[in-house]
Design a protein around this motif. Sequence first.
Motif, mmCIF file in Angstrom:
data_model
loop_
_atom_site.group_PDB
_atom_site.id
_atom_site.type_symbol
_atom_site.label_atom_id
_atom_site.label_comp_id
_atom_site.label_asym_id
_atom_site.label_seq_id
_atom_site.Cartn_x
_atom_site.Cartn_y
_atom_site.Cartn_z
ATOM 1 N N ALA A 89 0.870 -1.187 0.000
ATOM 2 C CA ALA A 89 0.000 0.000 0.000
ATOM 3 C C ALA A 89 0.898 1.226 0.000
ATOM 4 O O ALA A 89 1.088 1.877 1.016
ATOM 5 C CB ALA A 89 -0.935 0.008 1.200
ATOM 6 N N ALA A 90 1.464 1.537 -1.165
ATOM 7 C CA ALA A 90 2.392 2.666 -1.247
ATOM 8 C C ALA A 90 1.712 3.973 -0.883
ATOM 9 O O ALA A 90 2.317 4.858 -0.285
ATOM 10 C CB ALA A 90 2.989 2.743 -2.654
ATOM 11 N N THR A 91 0.450 4.113 -1.259
ATOM 12 C CA THR A 91 -0.347 5.279 -0.890
ATOM 13 C C THR A 91 -1.603 4.769 -0.186
ATOM 14 O O THR A 91 -2.640 4.564 -0.822
ATOM 15 C CB THR A 91 -0.719 6.114 -2.135
ATOM 16 O OG1 THR A 91 -1.345 5.261 -3.101
ATOM 17 C CG2 THR A 91 0.514 6.762 -2.743
ATOM 18 N N PRO A 92 -1.524 4.545 1.134
ATOM 19 C CA PRO A 92 -2.606 3.864 1.853
ATOM 20 C C PRO A 92 -3.983 4.493 1.693
ATOM 21 O O PRO A 92 -4.973 3.765 1.573
ATOM 22 C CB PRO A 92 -2.127 3.923 3.314
ATOM 23 C CG PRO A 92 -0.642 3.958 3.211
ATOM 24 C CD PRO A 92 -0.364 4.794 1.996
ATOM 25 N N ARG A 93 -4.080 5.831 1.701
ATOM 26 C CA ARG A 93 -5.403 6.449 1.593
ATOM 27 C C ARG A 93 -6.069 6.062 0.288
ATOM 28 O O ARG A 93 -7.226 5.607 0.274
ATOM 29 C CB ARG A 93 -5.303 7.976 1.703
ATOM 30 C CG ARG A 93 -6.670 8.653 1.632
ATOM 31 C CD ARG A 93 -6.609 10.130 1.888
ATOM 32 N NE ARG A 93 -6.108 10.891 0.755
ATOM 33 C CZ ARG A 93 -6.509 12.126 0.442
ATOM 34 N NH1 ARG A 93 -7.430 12.733 1.175
ATOM 35 N NH2 ARG A 93 -5.984 12.771 -0.579
ATOM 36 N N ALA A 94 -5.383 6.228 -0.835
ATOM 37 C CA ALA A 94 -5.949 5.874 -2.127
ATOM 38 C C ALA A 94 -6.234 4.378 -2.203
ATOM 39 O O ALA A 94 -7.249 3.952 -2.775
ATOM 40 C CB ALA A 94 -5.007 6.291 -3.250
ATOM 41 N N TRP A 95 -5.356 3.581 -1.618
ATOM 42 C CA TRP A 95 -5.543 2.128 -1.609
ATOM 43 C C TRP A 95 -6.816 1.745 -0.862
ATOM 44 O O TRP A 95 -7.585 0.894 -1.323
ATOM 45 C CB TRP A 95 -4.310 1.494 -0.968
ATOM 46 C CG TRP A 95 -4.311 0.001 -0.899
ATOM 47 C CD1 TRP A 95 -4.114 -0.883 -1.928
ATOM 48 C CD2 TRP A 95 -4.505 -0.788 0.280
ATOM 49 N NE1 TRP A 95 -4.165 -2.175 -1.453
ATOM 50 C CE2 TRP A 95 -4.397 -2.152 -0.103
ATOM 51 C CE3 TRP A 95 -4.728 -0.479 1.624
ATOM 52 C CZ2 TRP A 95 -4.534 -3.190 0.810
ATOM 53 C CZ3 TRP A 95 -4.855 -1.514 2.536
ATOM 54 C CH2 TRP A 95 -4.759 -2.855 2.131
ATOM 55 N N LEU A 96 -7.074 2.385 0.278
ATOM 56 C CA LEU A 96 -8.293 2.113 1.037
ATOM 57 C C LEU A 96 -9.537 2.492 0.237
ATOM 58 O O LEU A 96 -10.528 1.759 0.224
ATOM 59 C CB LEU A 96 -8.272 2.867 2.366
ATOM 60 C CG LEU A 96 -7.296 2.358 3.427
ATOM 61 C CD1 LEU A 96 -7.280 3.301 4.627
ATOM 62 C CD2 LEU A 96 -7.660 0.945 3.877
ATOM 63 N N PHE A 97 -9.492 3.645 -0.433
ATOM 64 C CA PHE A 97 -10.637 4.045 -1.258
ATOM 65 C C PHE A 97 -10.866 3.033 -2.375
ATOM 66 O O PHE A 97 -12.016 2.745 -2.732
ATOM 67 C CB PHE A 97 -10.421 5.436 -1.845
ATOM 68 C CG PHE A 97 -10.862 6.553 -0.945
ATOM 69 C CD1 PHE A 97 -12.207 6.825 -0.763
ATOM 70 C CD2 PHE A 97 -9.940 7.334 -0.270
ATOM 71 C CE1 PHE A 97 -12.635 7.844 0.065
ATOM 72 C CE2 PHE A 97 -10.346 8.362 0.569
ATOM 73 C CZ PHE A 97 -11.696 8.625 0.738
ATOM 74 N N GLY A 98 -9.792 2.500 -2.922
ATOM 75 C CA GLY A 98 -9.935 1.500 -3.968
ATOM 76 C C GLY A 98 -10.624 0.240 -3.471
ATOM 77 O O GLY A 98 -11.467 -0.349 -4.174
ATOM 78 N N ILE A 99 -10.297 -0.182 -2.260
ATOM 79 C CA ILE A 99 -10.930 -1.375 -1.701
ATOM 80 C C ILE A 99 -12.401 -1.104 -1.405
ATOM 81 O O ILE A 99 -13.268 -1.955 -1.657
ATOM 82 C CB ILE A 99 -10.172 -1.824 -0.435
ATOM 83 C CG1 ILE A 99 -8.771 -2.303 -0.819
ATOM 84 C CG2 ILE A 99 -10.935 -2.936 0.285
ATOM 85 C CD1 ILE A 99 -7.928 -2.753 0.346
#
Length: 239
Positions: A89-99
């Motif tokens: 999760a290099a960019t956790p915020r964007a990764w969370l939104f993706g999930i």
Amino acid sequence: MMGPMATTAPQLGRLLPRGAPVDARLSDAALAELVRRGDPSAFDVLYRRHGEALRRYAVAMLRRPDDAEEALQEAMLKAYRALAAGGAAATPRAWLFGIVRNACLDAMRASRDWAALSGDEEERGPGVHDRAELRDDLARLAGDLAALPPQLRSALLLRELCGLSHAEIGTALGAATADAKQLVYEARKRLHAFDDARRAPCAEIRRRLSDGDGRVVGSIRITAHMRCCRGCRDFQLSI
């Protein structure tokens, strides 16, 4: 797990293990790394930091708070398990939104009537029902958002509602930054087209319905106009 996560998603509180307190000042990347190293409390901090924005996004995507809460809970469980298993999760915020986005899309596919939702299902704040003009504006906007293809709707909400950059939107959607920017542009253009279609004279719409083929009936302009014009819908049924 203690804290807002346990309050908004009780199942998470039962399933996720508890750990020692974590410094809330750590960056998202540092928190994600702690989760990968086996510290579950770091995920609680990460969720508290972004949970409200993730919830707003899920509600805007699904328009039913209960469905949104269920999708959010499922997404956060997946996110925790992925990080705990060493997921990147290099960019956790964007990764969370993706999930969360993927969980919302799964919920849409599982629901038989998601495409027909009008937007009225979303809870409104106090006093809105006494303000007819605002209520109508909200209903039109909800209907327009619901009419957007999921990819366009998601990109626009991530930009306008959640404040993500185009690069972060690309990460969330699994797309290049340039493609994310184009999706946001296309979504805005489609919303403007919907608004323009509502103002189209009924005589023009009915003439096109009478003379047109299936491609005309399925056009954005015709569809957007008839969503808010009962007279033209009745005219289409009559022919």
